[in-house]
Enzyme design. Structure first.
Site, PDB file in Angstrom:
ATOM      1  N   ASP A  13       0.529  -1.267  -0.066  1.00  0.00           N
ATOM      2  CA  ASP A  13      -0.086  -0.002   0.008  1.00  0.00           C
ATOM      3  C   ASP A  13       1.050   1.120   0.031  1.00  0.00           C
ATOM      4  O   ASP A  13       0.247   2.130   0.499  1.00  0.00           O
ATOM      5  CB  ASP A  13      -1.036  -0.095   1.183  1.00  0.00           C
ATOM      6  CG  ASP A  13      -1.842  -1.198   1.272  1.00  0.00           C
ATOM      7  OD1 ASP A  13      -2.172  -1.659   0.055  1.00  0.00           O
ATOM      8  OD2 ASP A  13      -2.298  -1.688   2.418  1.00  0.00           O
ATOM      9  N   LYS A  16       1.958   2.220  -5.190  1.00  0.00           N
ATOM     10  CA  LYS A  16       2.426   1.655  -6.334  1.00  0.00           C
ATOM     11  C   LYS A  16       1.401   1.873  -7.462  1.00  0.00           C
ATOM     12  O   LYS A  16       2.058   2.489  -8.637  1.00  0.00           O
ATOM     13  CB  LYS A  16       2.827   0.283  -6.367  1.00  0.00           C
ATOM     14  CG  LYS A  16       3.557  -0.197  -5.205  1.00  0.00           C
ATOM     15  CD  LYS A  16       3.557  -1.812  -4.816  1.00  0.00           C
ATOM     16  CE  LYS A  16       2.453  -2.370  -4.392  1.00  0.00           C
ATOM     17  NZ  LYS A  16       2.180  -1.921  -2.854  1.00  0.00           N
ATOM     18  N   GLY A  40      -4.461  -4.301  -3.706  1.00  0.00           N
ATOM     19  CA  GLY A  40      -5.313  -3.167  -4.056  1.00  0.00           C
ATOM     20  C   GLY A  40      -4.738  -1.981  -4.464  1.00  0.00           C
ATOM     21  O   GLY A  40      -4.042  -1.387  -3.636  1.00  0.00           O
ATOM     22  N   HIS A  41      -4.633  -1.548  -5.628  1.00  0.00           N
ATOM     23  CA  HIS A  41      -3.740  -0.408  -6.146  1.00  0.00           C
ATOM     24  C   HIS A  41      -4.780   0.651  -6.703  1.00  0.00           C
ATOM     25  O   HIS A  41      -5.796   0.442  -7.395  1.00  0.00           O
ATOM     26  CB  HIS A  41      -2.993  -0.982  -7.401  1.00  0.00           C
ATOM     27  CG  HIS A  41      -1.955  -1.871  -7.077  1.00  0.00           C
ATOM     28  ND1 HIS A  41      -1.028  -2.442  -8.063  1.00  0.00           N
ATOM     29  CD2 HIS A  41      -1.697  -2.606  -5.738  1.00  0.00           C
ATOM     30  CE1 HIS A  41      -0.219  -3.282  -7.118  1.00  0.00           C
ATOM     31  NE2 HIS A  41      -0.630  -3.567  -5.828  1.00  0.00           N
ATOM     32  N   GLN A 222       2.345  -5.982  -3.039  1.00  0.00           N
ATOM     33  CA  GLN A 222       2.700  -6.207  -1.644  1.00  0.00           C
ATOM     34  C   GLN A 222       3.815  -5.213  -1.752  1.00  0.00           C
ATOM     35  O   GLN A 222       4.179  -4.434  -2.342  1.00  0.00           O
ATOM     36  CB  GLN A 222       2.860  -7.578  -1.610  1.00  0.00           C
ATOM     37  CG  GLN A 222       1.584  -8.395  -1.273  1.00  0.00           C
ATOM     38  CD  GLN A 222       1.194  -8.977  -2.498  1.00  0.00           C
ATOM     39  OE1 GLN A 222       1.418  -9.560  -3.433  1.00  0.00           O
ATOM     40  NE2 GLN A 222      -0.214  -8.718  -3.017  1.00  0.00           N
TER      41      GLN A 222
HETATM   42  P1  GDP Z   1      -0.649   0.410  -3.612  1.00  0.00           P
HETATM   43  O1  GDP Z   1      -1.300  -0.922  -3.129  1.00  0.00           O
HETATM   44  O2  GDP Z   1       0.650   0.457  -3.301  1.00  0.00           O
HETATM   45  O3  GDP Z   1      -1.158   0.784  -4.756  1.00  0.00           O
HETATM   46  O4  GDP Z   1      -1.362   1.484  -2.494  1.00  0.00           O
HETATM   47  P2  GDP Z   1      -2.974   1.691  -2.148  1.00  0.00           P
HETATM   48  O5  GDP Z   1      -3.604   2.028  -3.548  1.00  0.00           O
HETATM   49  O6  GDP Z   1      -3.232   0.229  -1.546  1.00  0.00           O
HETATM   50  O7  GDP Z   1      -2.889   2.831  -0.959  1.00  0.00           O
HETATM   51  C1  GDP Z   1      -2.219   4.087  -1.314  1.00  0.00           C
HETATM   52  C2  GDP Z   1      -3.318   5.266  -0.902  1.00  0.00           C
HETATM   53  O8  GDP Z   1      -2.491   6.263  -0.837  1.00  0.00           O
HETATM   54  C3  GDP Z   1      -4.439   5.417  -2.201  1.00  0.00           C
HETATM   55  O9  GDP Z   1      -5.272   5.702  -1.411  1.00  0.00           O
HETATM   56  C4  GDP Z   1      -3.792   6.230  -2.808  1.00  0.00           C
HETATM   57  O10 GDP Z   1      -4.880   6.929  -3.600  1.00  0.00           O
HETATM   58  C5  GDP Z   1      -2.980   7.407  -1.839  1.00  0.00           C
HETATM   59  N1  GDP Z   1      -1.912   8.072  -2.225  1.00  0.00           N
HETATM   60  C6  GDP Z   1      -1.007   7.590  -3.269  1.00  0.00           C
HETATM   61  N2  GDP Z   1       0.085   8.780  -3.390  1.00  0.00           N
HETATM   62  C7  GDP Z   1      -0.324   9.641  -2.523  1.00  0.00           C
HETATM   63  C8  GDP Z   1       0.136  10.971  -1.863  1.00  0.00           C
HETATM   64  O11 GDP Z   1       1.128  11.254  -2.437  1.00  0.00           O
HETATM   65  N3  GDP Z   1      -0.741  11.555  -1.063  1.00  0.00           N
HETATM   66  C9  GDP Z   1      -1.741  11.112  -0.478  1.00  0.00           C
HETATM   67  N4  GDP Z   1      -2.669  11.874   0.200  1.00  0.00           N
HETATM   68  N5  GDP Z   1      -2.163   9.880  -0.974  1.00  0.00           N
HETATM   69  C10 GDP Z   1      -1.663   9.246  -1.914  1.00  0.00           C
HETATM   70  P1  IMO Z   2      -0.792  -4.161  -2.202  1.00  0.00           P
HETATM   71  O1  IMO Z   2      -0.398  -4.506  -3.573  1.00  0.00           O
HETATM   72  C1  IMO Z   2      -0.814  -4.555   1.903  1.00  0.00           C
HETATM   73  C2  IMO Z   2      -1.038  -8.580   3.554  1.00  0.00           C
HETATM   74  C3  IMO Z   2      -2.361  -9.065   4.371  1.00  0.00           C
HETATM   75  C4  IMO Z   2      -1.570  -9.920   5.331  1.00  0.00           C
HETATM   76  C5  IMO Z   2      -0.447 -10.915   4.821  1.00  0.00           C
HETATM   77  C6  IMO Z   2      -0.860 -12.092   4.101  1.00  0.00           C
HETATM   78  O2  IMO Z   2      -2.090  -3.520  -2.467  1.00  0.00           O
HETATM   79  O3  IMO Z   2       0.345  -3.247  -1.580  1.00  0.00           O
HETATM   80  P2  IMO Z   2      -2.673 -12.769   2.000  1.00  0.00           P
HETATM   81  O4  IMO Z   2      -3.881 -12.344   1.732  1.00  0.00           O
HETATM   82  O5  IMO Z   2      -1.559 -12.253   1.007  1.00  0.00           O
HETATM   83  O6  IMO Z   2      -2.233 -14.283   2.376  1.00  0.00           O
HETATM   84  O7  IMO Z   2      -2.349 -11.994   3.435  1.00  0.00           O
HETATM   85  O8  IMO Z   2      -0.313  -9.844   3.643  1.00  0.00           O
HETATM   86  N1  IMO Z   2      -1.148  -8.152   2.288  1.00  0.00           N
HETATM   87  C7  IMO Z   2      -1.209  -6.815   1.917  1.00  0.00           C
HETATM   88  N2  IMO Z   2      -0.870  -5.975   2.773  1.00  0.00           N
HETATM   89  N3  IMO Z   2      -1.063  -4.395   0.821  1.00  0.00           N
HETATM   90  C8  IMO Z   2      -1.186  -5.577  -0.280  1.00  0.00           C
HETATM   91  O9  IMO Z   2      -1.032  -5.532  -1.527  1.00  0.00           O
HETATM   92  C9  IMO Z   2      -1.150  -6.846   0.552  1.00  0.00           C
HETATM   93  N4  IMO Z   2      -1.412  -8.089   0.041  1.00  0.00           N
HETATM   94  C10 IMO Z   2      -1.159  -8.917   1.130  1.00  0.00           C
HETATM   95  O10 IMO Z   2      -2.766  -8.059   4.949  1.00  0.00           O
HETATM   96  O11 IMO Z   2      -1.058  -9.147   6.426  1.00  0.00           O
HETATM   97 MG    MG Z   3      -2.759  -1.739  -1.908  1.00  0.00          MG
END
Ligand code: GDP
Ligand code: IMO
Ligand code: MG
Length: 426
Positions: A13, A16, A40-41, A222
């Site tokens: 999270d 990416k 979840g991207h 991840q």
């Molecule tokens: P990912 O799994 O690495 O793609 O990240 P996620 O989407 O799960 O979580 C990142 C969160 O941060 C999302 O809600 C994005 O919209 C948000 N985000 C990314 N870059 C920034 C930033 O520079 N500032 C803020 N406020 N939010 C950001």
């Molecule tokens: P993105 O790509 C954050 C975490 C789960 C749990 C552990 C094992 O959005 O960054 P699993 O379902 O993979 O067996 O769970 O890994 N986890 C993540 N945490 N972002 C993710 O993906 C994750 N994918 C798995 O929360 O701790």
């Molecule tokens: Mg994510």
């Protein structure tokens, strides 16, 4: 950049999705290589806000998108994601799914849930998407792959064999009802018909693209600290989110990778269980969670919050071969009076500068902090590094110094254009 790997440096999270969406403008192909719909991207661009679980975040740009062999695919999730994108006017015809990718089956999801329940107080906190059981079957040579869907008789035979073993577990060990072979078979045949046009030999597709000098982005899922070898085992995921995992999960040989962009938040978050040395269990943690709305993209669970951990970041840079860093969510810290970065741990009265293998040791590590003054003003509009308040510049530069890798990019908001380039990127 023939191949640029974009990988998560923390516990996932990191942002990416946002960075891949931004960088896809300069690429020809984006390939996801690990995990499954546990990812979840989030992407926010002129078309709206999207939460992608399987489709690469390059889908909004004029690039081909590949779901590589290293991804485990839940076809139901993929089909609904494709439908959601089509509804938003996004062209998904340029999506290819590896014929070698493994499938997440209904018994994997049920098993994930039952295994978590049976761990009781020691639950891993998985996303319950069946990811662990699907990768276990892959390693155990019981998996069903995308190419198996193309031969229905063969598929039925494999499914019957795999399901028989799982139903024995369900009925004899867990005391739950067995799953029906016919139901799963019929449902997956429908999925197969829908997905057939997307199924490709993506290893050749990528190889030919590289031969033609095309630019490829490997999109990590991840983050390094969830890696089965180097993360906080067993509190991690089941496939490698590292750059090396990018090669295995796409079929692109390591010598094609020119640059590795590591994504880090300006602080740390984690969903699920396991140690997190800089975790903030206080009002500061809650303040960051509230400002940043830190709740899981896939499960909606509150994310745990901590200060930036430079010990873990250094480790992550090294094992990924990062050549550049992107620091996201800098704007989240706008209203903080002071900030901290963990520079070392204290373990059993001794200062250490490495990330221990043992989760029990990591639980006992106390962070040693360096403190910084905050900048106390909004930065969401800033687009040039020199226009950032000096305190923010110092904080970003120090992260790079401590992690041992230069910062190329800082993000100051969730949408595509909220980016500050410190250096030209590739
Ligand atoms: P990912 O799994 O690495 O793609 O990240 P996620 O989407 O799960 O979580 C990142 C969160 O941060 C999302 O809600 C994005 O919209 C948000 N985000 C990314 N870059 C920034 C930033 O520079 N500032 C803020 N406020 N939010 C950001
Ligand atoms: P993105 O790509 C954050 C975490 C789960 C749990 C552990 C094992 O959005 O960054 P699993 O379902 O993979 O067996 O769970 O890994 N986890 C993540 N945490 N972002 C993710 O993906 C994750 N994918 C798995 O929360 O701790
Ligand atoms: Mg994510």
């Amino acid at each position: 950049m023939p191949v640029l790997a974009i990988v998560g440096g923390q516990w996932g999270d990191e942002g990416k999705g946002k960075v891949v969406d931004q960088m896809s403008e300069n690429a020809d192909i984006v390939v996801r290589f690990s995990g499954g719909d546990n990812a979840g991207h989030t992407v926010i661009n002129r078309l709206g806000e999207f939460k992608l679980h399987l489709v690469p975040a390059g889908i909004f740009s004029d690039v081909s998108c590949v779901i590589g062999n290293g991804v485990v695919i839940n076809p139901a999730v993929l089909i609904s994601e494709i439908a959601m994108l089509n509804k938003a006017g996004v062209n998904t015809a340029k999506l290819a799914i590896s014929d070698r990718a493994h499938l997440v089956m209904p018994y994997h999801i049920l098993l994930d849930e039952l295994e978590e329940k049976s761990r009781a107080g020691k639950a891993l906190g998985t996303t319950k998407r069946g990811i662990g059981p699907a990768f276990a079957d892959k390693t155990n040579r019981l998996g069903i792959r995308v190419c198996d869907l193309l031969d229905k008789a063969d598929f039925k035979e494999r499914l019957a064999m795999a399901l028989e073993a799982k139903n024995t577990l369900f009925t004899k060990i867990y005391g739950v009802e067995p799953l029906s072979l016919d139901e799963i078979y019929n449902q997956y045949c429908e999925y197969a018909d829908y997905l057939t046009p997307f199924i490709k030999n993506t290893v050749s597709l990528l190889d030919e693209a590289l031969e033609q000098g095309k630019k490829v982005i490997m999109e990590g899922a991840q983050g390094a600290l969830l890696d089965p070898d180097f993360g906080t085992y067993p509190y991690g995921t089941s496939s490698s989110p590292l750059t090396a995992g990018g090669c295995l999960g796409s079929g692109i040989a390591p010598n094609h990778i020119e640059s590795v962009l590591g994504i880090f938040k300006a602080y740390c978050t984690r969903v699920g269980n396991g140690p997190m040395p800089t975790e903030l269990m206080d009002a500061t943690g809650q303040k960051i969670r509230d400002i940043a709305h830190e709740y899981g993209t896939t499960t909606g669970r509150p994310r745990r919050i901590g200060w930036f951990d430079a010990v873990a970041a250094r480790f992550s840079c090294r094992i990924n071969g990062m050549t550049a860093l992107a620091i996201t969510r800098l704007d989240v810290l706008d209203s903080m009076e002071s900030l901290k970065i963990c520079t070392a741990y204290e373990l059993n009265g001794k200062k250490i500068d490495y990330f221990p293998a043992s989760v029990a040791e990591l639980e006992r590590c106390k962070p040693v902090y360096e403190e910084f003054s905050g900048w106390g003003m909004p930065i969401t509009h800033v687009r040039r590094f020199e226009d950032l308040p000096l305190q923010a510049q110092t904080f970003v530069k120090r992260i790079g110094e401590l992690a041992g890798c230069e910062v190329y990019m800082a993000c100051c908001g969730p949408s595509r254009e909220q980016v500050i380039h410190l250096k030209p990127l590739f």
